[in-house]
Write a protein that holds these residues in place. Structure first.
Motif, PDB file in Angstrom:
ATOM      1  N   HIS A  78       0.707  -1.187  -0.357  1.00  0.00           N
ATOM      2  CA  HIS A  78      -0.064  -0.049   0.233  1.00  0.00           C
ATOM      3  C   HIS A  78       0.503   0.984   0.136  1.00  0.00           C
ATOM      4  O   HIS A  78       0.774   1.857  -0.401  1.00  0.00           O
ATOM      5  CB  HIS A  78      -0.742   0.123   1.044  1.00  0.00           C
ATOM      6  CG  HIS A  78      -1.605   0.840   1.483  1.00  0.00           C
ATOM      7  ND1 HIS A  78      -2.986   1.306   0.226  1.00  0.00           N
ATOM      8  CD2 HIS A  78      -1.806   2.069   2.010  1.00  0.00           C
ATOM      9  CE1 HIS A  78      -3.724   2.488   1.072  1.00  0.00           C
ATOM     10  NE2 HIS A  78      -2.907   3.261   1.811  1.00  0.00           N
ATOM     11  N   LEU A  79       1.646   1.446   0.514  1.00  0.00           N
ATOM     12  CA  LEU A  79       3.198   2.112   0.803  1.00  0.00           C
ATOM     13  C   LEU A  79       3.544   2.546  -0.190  1.00  0.00           C
ATOM     14  O   LEU A  79       3.136   3.627  -0.762  1.00  0.00           O
ATOM     15  CB  LEU A  79       3.887   2.427   1.558  1.00  0.00           C
ATOM     16  CG  LEU A  79       4.935   3.090   2.671  1.00  0.00           C
ATOM     17  CD1 LEU A  79       3.858   4.258   3.595  1.00  0.00           C
ATOM     18  CD2 LEU A  79       6.533   2.424   3.234  1.00  0.00           C
ATOM     19  N   LEU A  80       3.781   1.994  -1.367  1.00  0.00           N
ATOM     20  CA  LEU A  80       4.418   1.847  -2.987  1.00  0.00           C
ATOM     21  C   LEU A  80       3.306   2.188  -3.659  1.00  0.00           C
ATOM     22  O   LEU A  80       4.004   2.585  -4.749  1.00  0.00           O
ATOM     23  CB  LEU A  80       5.892   0.600  -2.780  1.00  0.00           C
ATOM     24  CG  LEU A  80       6.745   0.669  -1.780  1.00  0.00           C
ATOM     25  CD1 LEU A  80       7.797  -0.034  -2.619  1.00  0.00           C
ATOM     26  CD2 LEU A  80       7.116   2.145  -1.807  1.00  0.00           C
ATOM     27  N   GLY A  81       1.995   1.108  -3.556  1.00  0.00           N
ATOM     28  CA  GLY A  81       1.574   1.175  -4.525  1.00  0.00           C
ATOM     29  C   GLY A  81       1.025   0.115  -5.482  1.00  0.00           C
ATOM     30  O   GLY A  81       0.934   0.207  -7.235  1.00  0.00           O
ATOM     31  N   TYR A  82       2.162  -1.099  -5.176  1.00  0.00           N
ATOM     32  CA  TYR A  82       2.301  -1.984  -5.931  1.00  0.00           C
ATOM     33  C   TYR A  82       2.014  -3.036  -5.567  1.00  0.00           C
ATOM     34  O   TYR A  82       0.862  -3.648  -5.077  1.00  0.00           O
ATOM     35  CB  TYR A  82       3.723  -2.380  -6.245  1.00  0.00           C
ATOM     36  CG  TYR A  82       5.008  -1.662  -6.452  1.00  0.00           C
ATOM     37  CD1 TYR A  82       5.459  -1.096  -7.772  1.00  0.00           C
ATOM     38  CD2 TYR A  82       5.731  -0.669  -5.752  1.00  0.00           C
ATOM     39  CE1 TYR A  82       6.122  -0.874  -8.722  1.00  0.00           C
ATOM     40  CE2 TYR A  82       6.556   0.198  -6.602  1.00  0.00           C
ATOM     41  CZ  TYR A  82       6.547   0.158  -7.849  1.00  0.00           C
ATOM     42  OH  TYR A  82       7.255   1.310  -8.602  1.00  0.00           O
ATOM     43  N   ALA A  83       1.451  -4.247  -6.724  1.00  0.00           N
ATOM     44  CA  ALA A  83       0.671  -5.159  -6.380  1.00  0.00           C
ATOM     45  C   ALA A  83       1.841  -6.437  -5.966  1.00  0.00           C
ATOM     46  O   ALA A  83       3.154  -6.371  -6.634  1.00  0.00           O
ATOM     47  CB  ALA A  83       0.292  -6.232  -7.466  1.00  0.00           C
ATOM     48  N   PRO A  84       1.912  -7.729  -5.100  1.00  0.00           N
ATOM     49  CA  PRO A  84       1.898  -8.254  -5.039  1.00  0.00           C
ATOM     50  C   PRO A  84       3.147  -8.619  -5.970  1.00  0.00           C
ATOM     51  O   PRO A  84       4.493  -8.914  -6.032  1.00  0.00           O
ATOM     52  CB  PRO A  84       1.756  -9.409  -4.014  1.00  0.00           C
ATOM     53  CG  PRO A  84       0.494  -9.618  -3.514  1.00  0.00           C
ATOM     54  CD  PRO A  84       0.062  -7.745  -4.189  1.00  0.00           C
ATOM     55  N   ALA A  85       2.640  -8.906  -7.190  1.00  0.00           N
ATOM     56  CA  ALA A  85       3.119  -9.970  -8.737  1.00  0.00           C
ATOM     57  C   ALA A  85       4.176  -8.841  -8.649  1.00  0.00           C
ATOM     58  O   ALA A  85       5.726 -10.018  -9.184  1.00  0.00           O
ATOM     59  CB  ALA A  85       2.413 -10.712  -9.384  1.00  0.00           C
ATOM     60  N   GLU A  86       4.323  -7.854  -8.450  1.00  0.00           N
ATOM     61  CA  GLU A  86       5.454  -6.078  -8.968  1.00  0.00           C
ATOM     62  C   GLU A  86       6.645  -6.717  -8.371  1.00  0.00           C
ATOM     63  O   GLU A  86       7.944  -5.255  -8.824  1.00  0.00           O
ATOM     64  CB  GLU A  86       4.640  -5.106  -9.588  1.00  0.00           C
ATOM     65  CG  GLU A  86       3.435  -5.374 -10.267  1.00  0.00           C
ATOM     66  CD  GLU A  86       2.838  -4.733 -10.465  1.00  0.00           C
ATOM     67  OE1 GLU A  86       2.610  -3.679 -11.652  1.00  0.00           O
ATOM     68  OE2 GLU A  86       2.326  -3.229  -9.555  1.00  0.00           O
ATOM     69  N   VAL A  87       6.436  -6.913  -6.985  1.00  0.00           N
ATOM     70  CA  VAL A  87       7.543  -6.996  -5.737  1.00  0.00           C
ATOM     71  C   VAL A  87       8.602  -8.001  -6.144  1.00  0.00           C
ATOM     72  O   VAL A  87       9.357  -7.723  -5.874  1.00  0.00           O
ATOM     73  CB  VAL A  87       6.944  -6.081  -4.922  1.00  0.00           C
ATOM     74  CG1 VAL A  87       8.474  -6.341  -3.557  1.00  0.00           C
ATOM     75  CG2 VAL A  87       6.177  -4.419  -4.641  1.00  0.00           C
ATOM     76  N   ILE A  88       7.292  -9.635  -5.537  1.00  0.00           N
ATOM     77  CA  ILE A  88       8.311 -10.417  -5.618  1.00  0.00           C
ATOM     78  C   ILE A  88       8.972 -10.994  -6.324  1.00  0.00           C
ATOM     79  O   ILE A  88       9.579 -10.815  -7.626  1.00  0.00           O
ATOM     80  CB  ILE A  88       7.069 -11.812  -4.840  1.00  0.00           C
ATOM     81  CG1 ILE A  88       6.586 -11.020  -4.133  1.00  0.00           C
ATOM     82  CG2 ILE A  88       8.074 -12.963  -4.441  1.00  0.00           C
ATOM     83  CD1 ILE A  88       7.213 -10.619  -2.814  1.00  0.00           C
ATOM     84  N   GLY A  89      10.554 -11.063  -5.576  1.00  0.00           N
ATOM     85  CA  GLY A  89      11.285 -11.476  -7.087  1.00  0.00           C
ATOM     86  C   GLY A  89      12.645 -10.027  -7.481  1.00  0.00           C
ATOM     87  O   GLY A  89      13.462 -10.688  -8.129  1.00  0.00           O
ATOM     88  N   LYS A  90      12.306  -8.563  -7.416  1.00  0.00           N
ATOM     89  CA  LYS A  90      13.184  -7.419  -7.362  1.00  0.00           C
ATOM     90  C   LYS A  90      13.175  -7.188  -6.211  1.00  0.00           C
ATOM     91  O   LYS A  90      13.651  -7.712  -4.965  1.00  0.00           O
ATOM     92  CB  LYS A  90      11.657  -6.716  -8.223  1.00  0.00           C
ATOM     93  CG  LYS A  90      10.606  -7.161  -9.612  1.00  0.00           C
ATOM     94  CD  LYS A  90      10.926  -7.914 -10.550  1.00  0.00           C
ATOM     95  CE  LYS A  90      10.508  -7.830 -11.439  1.00  0.00           C
ATOM     96  NZ  LYS A  90       9.676  -6.921 -11.952  1.00  0.00           N
ATOM     97  N   THR A  91      14.217  -5.916  -6.991  1.00  0.00           N
ATOM     98  CA  THR A  91      15.761  -5.515  -5.849  1.00  0.00           C
ATOM     99  C   THR A  91      14.552  -4.150  -6.183  1.00  0.00           C
ATOM    100  O   THR A  91      13.976  -3.572  -6.815  1.00  0.00           O
ATOM    101  CB  THR A  91      16.494  -5.202  -6.093  1.00  0.00           C
ATOM    102  OG1 THR A  91      16.816  -4.982  -7.127  1.00  0.00           O
ATOM    103  CG2 THR A  91      17.015  -6.841  -6.594  1.00  0.00           C
ATOM    104  N   TRP A  92      15.571  -3.019  -4.829  1.00  0.00           N
ATOM    105  CA  TRP A  92      14.988  -1.547  -4.498  1.00  0.00           C
ATOM    106  C   TRP A  92      15.441  -1.328  -5.700  1.00  0.00           C
ATOM    107  O   TRP A  92      14.806   0.138  -6.490  1.00  0.00           O
ATOM    108  CB  TRP A  92      15.733  -1.002  -3.095  1.00  0.00           C
ATOM    109  CG  TRP A  92      15.400  -1.998  -2.073  1.00  0.00           C
ATOM    110  CD1 TRP A  92      15.897  -3.164  -1.423  1.00  0.00           C
ATOM    111  CD2 TRP A  92      13.600  -1.101  -1.593  1.00  0.00           C
ATOM    112  NE1 TRP A  92      15.068  -2.882  -0.124  1.00  0.00           N
ATOM    113  CE2 TRP A  92      13.848  -2.148  -0.051  1.00  0.00           C
ATOM    114  CE3 TRP A  92      13.324  -0.660  -1.660  1.00  0.00           C
ATOM    115  CZ2 TRP A  92      12.718  -1.782   0.262  1.00  0.00           C
ATOM    116  CZ3 TRP A  92      11.834  -0.391  -0.887  1.00  0.00           C
ATOM    117  CH2 TRP A  92      11.977  -1.332   0.660  1.00  0.00           C
ATOM    118  N   GLU A  93      16.949  -1.314  -6.672  1.00  0.00           N
ATOM    119  CA  GLU A  93      17.109  -0.761  -7.388  1.00  0.00           C
ATOM    120  C   GLU A  93      16.467  -0.929  -8.872  1.00  0.00           C
ATOM    121  O   GLU A  93      16.124   0.129  -9.256  1.00  0.00           O
ATOM    122  CB  GLU A  93      17.892  -1.093  -7.714  1.00  0.00           C
ATOM    123  CG  GLU A  93      19.483  -0.398  -7.096  1.00  0.00           C
ATOM    124  CD  GLU A  93      18.954  -1.697  -5.548  1.00  0.00           C
ATOM    125  OE1 GLU A  93      19.053  -1.750  -5.777  1.00  0.00           O
ATOM    126  OE2 GLU A  93      20.054  -1.081  -4.963  1.00  0.00           O
TER     127      GLU A  93
END
Length: 837
Positions: A467-482
């Motif tokens: 909610h803080l970043l406005g992303y869905a789970p699939a858009e974040v898991i496996g990714k990095t901050w960069e």
């Protein structure tokens, strides 16, 4: 090598003690009256010499040489014979000691091999040296003939052998302190002492009858020599080596004394004294050797029992710590054995009842009992091992979970029962903890993520993070901050974070900015903790949105700036009020003078106008005084002038002043003030002003009603009601102090709840119509409240619309002046009215 320096005297002392002991033992051996000095039953010096070198080392051999030499000299032997004889004694002791060391001889004599070594090497083998050398020396010296040498050699060898066998064990076993093995209580110790006394009396009595009594031959005509032997064995059984060696010496001494008294069994059956002495020596050797061997066996048995007991104790301790018990069933004898821990697992004292499987089943949970009984029956009848987990109901009502593992052999069935309740509960607690962590992880208002430490890829994130970043789970898991491009001006963010974690161990409340999926830039606080997730190093990152807090900080700073401006305004009003009061005092003063002049001149037409000028000036001066007081309070420039005064006098002054206003509206005033109300230490001007404010308000807002003024003095702590502004304790409040209460009650117009919330705010009255109808600035109650709080008290109000109002004011009976800084004092002094009004 002879020791040097500080240990030399210790070494010399040991030599002297050994020499003296050797000499005394030799003298005592020939001192027995009735015995031929050339025909002794045993030679104590041989035992003393061997024991001394075994205990303290072969380096003290000079003690043996000196003792032997001086003894030989005391018997009139030539010097060279005495010297060679001393050398023979030394050689015998050294050879015996060295041979014993070769076989790892232990002086404690608690092993059978040590007793055998002492008998074989010390008593039989080493004593051949002294007997052979001494006989050879005496024969060469012409003190005896060669035919006599053989008999003399046998006598001296047996003499030294008996000396080693009887004397050396005493010195070896009693030379070093060992703690007593008696672990009984007081009565057990008394019983042990009584047993020692009884054995000693029996041994002395029987030895006397057997060896020393001259009437024994008339009592019995059969041999009684070995009658003391059972008692010696009793001593060996009960008191082991130390008691045995003393019993051997006692029996031998009594037998020798019998020979000296020309009585006893050995003289009776002997042809000559030499044969009697030989029989005595054989008797002493057999008894001493047998008793020593038996005592050594008993010592080994005791050690074995002690080791077994210690092993069982260690096993019991291990089982108690591990909460593992075991049971063992002998299939042939049908004998069942439980370890102590089985009883403890059942909640019972060890050995509190006879073990049986049916008794055990009584503690098994009813729901599990059938399964346990079936498994045990199959183990008995079908030789089938089993492994079960089931519940126990202990006698104290506590439930326990156990794991039983059963193994079967042809002759025995053995099983272990382990209390696994702590493990089961720990596993349940771990699962609950993981569940709580999972729920807390997902429900946390903080944005939380778990990422790998190696690459920084997200493994898991919670809803707040998304909610803080406005992303869905699939858009974040496996990714990095960069890859998500979250941080503003981040640079090499990941490596920077790793470097700080390596340096400080964790990261706490790091302020930075982040970018949401929509592109909005917000402020954040970042904390990172290293964790281990199923063996893989990870980072637990917590992000909180700090944007609103930073905005709140900005608002707070703006509010503080506004408050500073308000203080500056109050300070300005305080100064300006002084400047305004000066011309107003002049106007009021001159209007009074003009009124007097008009009366004197008879110009009465001017008086009403002059009275209006005077009244308007007084009203304006009152308004300016209120504003001056309030501004000084807000600016922190109001001081207290404390003095002690009578309360009843103050009440009289207030009533006198306010009475015309009360009469004007047709009100009736009731005063309740005890005559012994006493004195009051406070600022009388401000107390008077507060009471006048309350009384004037009551008179002004009440028509044809009742007004009551009640004063009381009490130790009761003030009740501050429901008003939040009254709940904080005063800095002047003192435990156990007296309080003065003033209560002003009227039956006037009253107030609504909304009006009550505004009543103490400056420049505020009930509403605009009230201001128009009754007048006033709305500062009186505000100033009254401020004055109360300055003097460590407070004020509260209770009112109902149309029913009237009640104001309660309380102050400490002894007011303590607040601490005023030097700058405030200077500012207050600088702002005083130059006219003193």
């Amino acid at each position: 090598m002879i020791p040097t320096q500080g240990r030399f005297w210790q070494y010399l002392t040991r030599i002297c003690i050994l020499a003296a002991s050797y000499l005394i033992a030799a003298v005592l051996a020939i001192w027995i009256p009735g015995l031929d000095q050339n025909l002794l039953p045993f030679g104590p010096p041989a035992g003393v010499a061997l024991a001394g070198l075994v205990l303290y080392g072969m380096k003290i051999w000079p003690g043996v040489a000196l003792g032997a030499f001086f003894y030989a000299q005391s018997q009139g032997v030539p010097y060279w014979v005495a010297g060679v004889g001393a050398i023979a004694c030394v050689v015998q002791a050294i050879v015996g000691t060295r041979l014993l060391r070769q076989v790892e001889f232990d002086p404690a004599l608690e092993r059978l091999r040590d007793v055998g070594s002492l008998i074989g090497i010390g008593a039989i083998l080493s004593t051949l040296i002294h007997a052979s050398l001494s006989v050879l020396l005496v024969t060469i010296a012409g003190l005896q003939t060669w035919p006599e040498a053989s008999a003399k050699w046998e006598i001296w060898w047996l003499e030294d052998a008996m000396g080693v066998l009887l004397i050396a064990p005493i010195l070896l076993t009693w030379s070093r302190f060992r703690p007593s093995t008696i672990k009984s209580r007081r009565w057990g110790l008394v019983a042990k002492i009584l047993e020692i006394i009884l054995l000693s009396i029996l041994l002395l009595t029987i030895s006397w009858v057997v060896f020393c009594s001259r009437t024994r031959v008339y009592i019995a005509d059969y041999p009684l020599e070995y009658l003391p032997f059972p008692l010696v064995m009793w001593v060996a059984l009960r008191f082991e080596l130390r008691g045995t060696v003393l019993a051997n010496l006692l029996v031998a001494s009594m037998a020798i004394w019998g020979i000296a008294r020309k009585s006893g069994p050995f003289l009776k059956h002997a042809i000559n004294p030499e044969q009697a002495i030989f029989s005595l020596q054989i008797f002493m050797g057999v008894v001493a050797a047998t008793a020593l061997i038996f005592a050594a066996v008993m010592a080994r048995r005791r050690q074995a029992e002690e080791l077994l007991r210690q092993g069982e104790e260690r096993l019991n301790n291990a089982q108690r710590i591990a909460q593992v018990g075991n049971w063992d069933l002998d299939r042939d004898r049908k004998a069942l054995h439980w370890s102590d821990e089985i009883y403890r697992i059942l909640g019972e004292e060890p050995h509190s009842f006879t073990p049986s499987h049916e008794q055990f089943l009584k503690y098994v949970h009813p729901h599990d009992r059938t399964e346990v009984r079936k498994a045990f029956k199959q183990a008995i009848t079908q030789n089938q091992p089993y492994s079960l987990e089931y519940r126990l109901l202990r006698g104290d009502g506590e439930d326990r979970i156990v794991h039983e593992q059963c193994e079967i052999s042809p002759f025995r069935i053995t099983a272990t029962v382990q209390d696994i309740t702590p493990r089961i509960r720990a596993e349940a607690a771990l699962r609950a903890s993981e569940e709580r962590f999972s729920k807390a992880f997902q429900a946390s208002p903080l944005g939380i993520s778990i990422s790998t430490r190696a690459q920084g890829r997200f493994v898991d994130v919670n809803h707040s993070f998304l909610h803080l970043l406005g992303y869905a789970p699939a858009e974040v898991i496996g990714k990095t901050w960069e890859e998500l491009d979250v941080w503003i001006h981040q640079g090499d963010y990941f490596n920077q974070m790793l470097s700080k974690i390596e340096q400080f161990g964790s990261i706490r409340d790091l302020e930075l900015q982040f970018r949401t999926k929509s592109g909005e830039i917000r402020d954040a606080l970042l904390s990172i903790e290293p964790i281990d997730l199923e063996g893989e190093p990870c980072l637990l990152t917590m992000v909180s949105d700090n944007t609103e807090r930073k905005r709140a900080d900005e608002f707070r700073k703006a509010k503080e700036a506004a408050e500073a401006a308000n203080l500056a305004k109050s300070a300005f009003l305080a100064n300006m009020s002084h400047e305004l009061r000066t011309p107003l005092n002049a106007i009021i003063g001159y209007s009074e003078i003009l009124q007097e002049d008009a009366e004197d001149l008879g110009q009465a037409d001017f008086i009403p106008d002059l009275q209006k000028i005077h009244g308007a000036g007084k009203q304006l001066l009152s308004l300016i005084s209120d504003i001056l007081d309030l501004s000084k309070i807000e600016a922190g420039r109001m001081s207290l002038e404390l003095e002690t005064f009578a309360i009843d006098t103050l009440i009289w002054e207030v009533v006198t002043t306010i009475q015309p206003l009360i009469d004007k509206n047709g009100n009736q005033l009731t005063i309740q003030c005890p005559e012994d109300i006493g004195h009051f230490h406070a600022d009388i001007t401000k107390v008077r002003q507060m009471l006048l404010n309350l009384m004037s308000n009551a008179a002004k807002f009440t028509k044809q009603g009742q007004i009551e003024l009640r004063v009381r003095r009490t130790l009761e702590k003030p009740l501050k009601g429901e008003n939040p502004s009254l709940k904080s304790p005063s800095p002047h409040e003192v435990e156990g102090q007296e309080w003065i209460f003033f209560r002003v009650k009227d039956t006037g117009i009253g107030m609504t709840r909304e009006q009550l919330e505004q009543v103490f705010k400056p420049f505020t009255q009930a509403d605009a119509s009230t201001t128009r109808k009754y007048g006033g600035t709305g500062l009186g109650l505000t100033i009254t409240q401020k004055f109360c709080q300055m003097m460590g008290g407070d004020i509260k109000v209770e009112s109902e619309l149309g029913q009237g109002s009640q104001f309660t004011l309380w102050l400490p009976a002894t007011v303590v002046a607040p601490v005023v800084s030097q700058e405030d004092e200077e500012a207050t002094a600088g702002g005083d009215d130059p006219l003193g009004v």
